[in-house]
Design a protein around this motif. Structure first.
Motif, PDB file in Angstrom:
ATOM      1  N   THR A   1       1.410  -1.919  -5.575  1.00 21.76           N
ATOM      2  CA  THR A   1      -0.051  -0.949  -6.337  1.00 21.76           C
ATOM      3  C   THR A   1       0.061  -0.191  -4.206  1.00 21.76           C
ATOM      4  O   THR A   1      -0.896  -1.877  -3.559  1.00 21.76           O
ATOM      5  CB  THR A   1      -0.758  -1.443  -6.462  1.00 21.76           C
ATOM      6  N   PHE A   2      -0.289   0.150  -4.123  1.00 26.19           N
ATOM      7  CA  PHE A   2      -0.289   1.209  -2.755  1.00 26.19           C
ATOM      8  C   PHE A   2      -2.175   0.862  -2.030  1.00 26.19           C
ATOM      9  O   PHE A   2      -2.228   0.087  -1.597  1.00 26.19           O
ATOM     10  CB  PHE A   2      -0.551   2.623  -2.826  1.00 26.19           C
ATOM     11  N   SER A   3      -2.857   0.346  -3.390  1.00 28.79           N
ATOM     12  CA  SER A   3      -4.167   0.761  -3.519  1.00 28.79           C
ATOM     13  C   SER A   3      -4.342  -1.367  -2.482  1.00 28.79           C
ATOM     14  O   SER A   3      -5.878  -1.369  -2.444  1.00 28.79           O
ATOM     15  CB  SER A   3      -5.051   1.013  -4.325  1.00 28.79           C
ATOM     16  N   SER A   4      -3.392  -1.641  -2.834  1.00 31.10           N
ATOM     17  CA  SER A   4      -3.903  -3.029  -2.297  1.00 31.10           C
ATOM     18  C   SER A   4      -3.393  -3.690  -1.409  1.00 31.10           C
ATOM     19  O   SER A   4      -3.208  -4.557  -0.263  1.00 31.10           O
ATOM     20  CB  SER A   4      -3.223  -4.266  -3.491  1.00 31.10           C
ATOM     21  N   TRP A  43      -8.110  -1.371   2.275  1.00 33.51           N
ATOM     22  CA  TRP A  43      -7.445  -1.475   1.070  1.00 33.51           C
ATOM     23  C   TRP A  43      -8.280  -0.847   0.427  1.00 33.51           C
ATOM     24  O   TRP A  43      -7.760  -0.068  -0.611  1.00 33.51           O
ATOM     25  CB  TRP A  43      -6.351  -2.445   0.825  1.00 33.51           C
ATOM     26  N   ARG A  44      -9.527  -1.757   0.068  1.00 32.60           N
ATOM     27  CA  ARG A  44     -10.488  -1.152  -0.970  1.00 32.60           C
ATOM     28  C   ARG A  44     -11.097   0.374  -1.478  1.00 32.60           C
ATOM     29  O   ARG A  44     -10.467   0.875  -2.083  1.00 32.60           O
ATOM     30  CB  ARG A  44     -10.967  -2.246  -1.337  1.00 32.60           C
ATOM     31  N   ASP A  45     -11.672   0.596  -0.413  1.00 31.47           N
ATOM     32  CA  ASP A  45     -12.198   1.079  -0.561  1.00 31.47           C
ATOM     33  C   ASP A  45     -11.889   2.486   1.129  1.00 31.47           C
ATOM     34  O   ASP A  45     -12.745   3.901   0.634  1.00 31.47           O
ATOM     35  CB  ASP A  45     -14.020   1.778  -1.002  1.00 31.47           C
ATOM     36  N   ARG A  75      -7.178   8.059   3.443  1.00 38.22           N
ATOM     37  CA  ARG A  75      -6.284   7.498   2.914  1.00 38.22           C
ATOM     38  C   ARG A  75      -7.631   7.780   0.914  1.00 38.22           C
ATOM     39  O   ARG A  75      -8.252   7.746   0.549  1.00 38.22           O
ATOM     40  CB  ARG A  75      -6.439   5.868   2.194  1.00 38.22           C
ATOM     41  N   ASP A  76      -5.931   8.152   0.528  1.00 36.81           N
ATOM     42  CA  ASP A  76      -6.191   8.384  -0.869  1.00 36.81           C
ATOM     43  C   ASP A  76      -5.631   7.820  -1.658  1.00 36.81           C
ATOM     44  O   ASP A  76      -4.128   7.706  -2.344  1.00 36.81           O
ATOM     45  CB  ASP A  76      -6.033  10.032  -0.898  1.00 36.81           C
ATOM     46  N   ASN A  77      -6.562   7.178  -2.698  1.00 28.72           N
ATOM     47  CA  ASN A  77      -5.470   5.990  -3.300  1.00 28.72           C
ATOM     48  C   ASN A  77      -4.614   6.423  -4.878  1.00 28.72           C
ATOM     49  O   ASN A  77      -4.114   5.734  -5.409  1.00 28.72           O
ATOM     50  CB  ASN A  77      -6.672   4.411  -3.731  1.00 28.72           C
ATOM     51  N   ASN A 130      -1.646   7.966  -3.148  1.00 27.24           N
ATOM     52  CA  ASN A 130      -0.649   7.314  -2.825  1.00 27.24           C
ATOM     53  C   ASN A 130      -0.806   6.973  -1.008  1.00 27.24           C
ATOM     54  O   ASN A 130       0.673   7.131  -0.596  1.00 27.24           O
ATOM     55  CB  ASN A 130       0.899   6.227  -3.910  1.00 27.24           C
TER      56      ASN A 130
END
Length: 125
Positions: free
Chosen positions: A28-31, A53-55, A73-75, A78
């Motif tokens: 999970t990229f967003s982590s 990572w979070r926001d 970043r664009d979660n 990714n």
């Protein structure tokens, strides 16, 4: 495992702009906190910018990049970006994307668990 692939490097004249992209796959990229580093020939790998990572609301820049570079970043896609404006010949280096399994990685290279292969940025005078 997280796989990182950078793109967007190239040759640009001083004063120009580039946008680097780093596409992640795997876990999970967003982590993951993300960052950009760079390495010029014969020099150590230096911190450029990082983002939480979070926001993506927590971020940091090396002093020489403040006001010129922007990390984002664009979660959903990714992808982490590095927008570079007002480029200087001393910005010439291989730029690396890195991921850390933490909320905010900071500037320490040893904190990052995964690295891309790098993309060359060359700024001509």
């Amino acid at each position: 495992q997280v796989q990182l692939v950078e793109s967007g490097g190239g040759l640009v004249q001083a004063g120009g702009s580039l946008r680097l992209s780093c596409t992640a796959s795997g876990r999970t990229f967003s982590s993951y906190a993300m960052a950009w580093f760079r390495q010029a020939p014969g020099k150590e790998r230096d911190f450029v910018a990082c983002i939480s990572w979070r926001d993506g609301r927590s971020y940091g820049y090396a002093d020489s990049m403040k006001g010129r570079f922007t990390i984002s970043r664009d979660n959903a896609k990714n992808v982490v970006y590095l927008r570079m404006n007002s480029l200087k010949p001393e910005d010439t280096a291989v730029y690396y994307c890195a991921a850390a399994n933490t909320d905010y990685g900071g500037s320490y290279v040893g904190r990052y668990d995964y690295w891309g292969q790098g993309t060359q940025v060359t700024v001509s005078p």
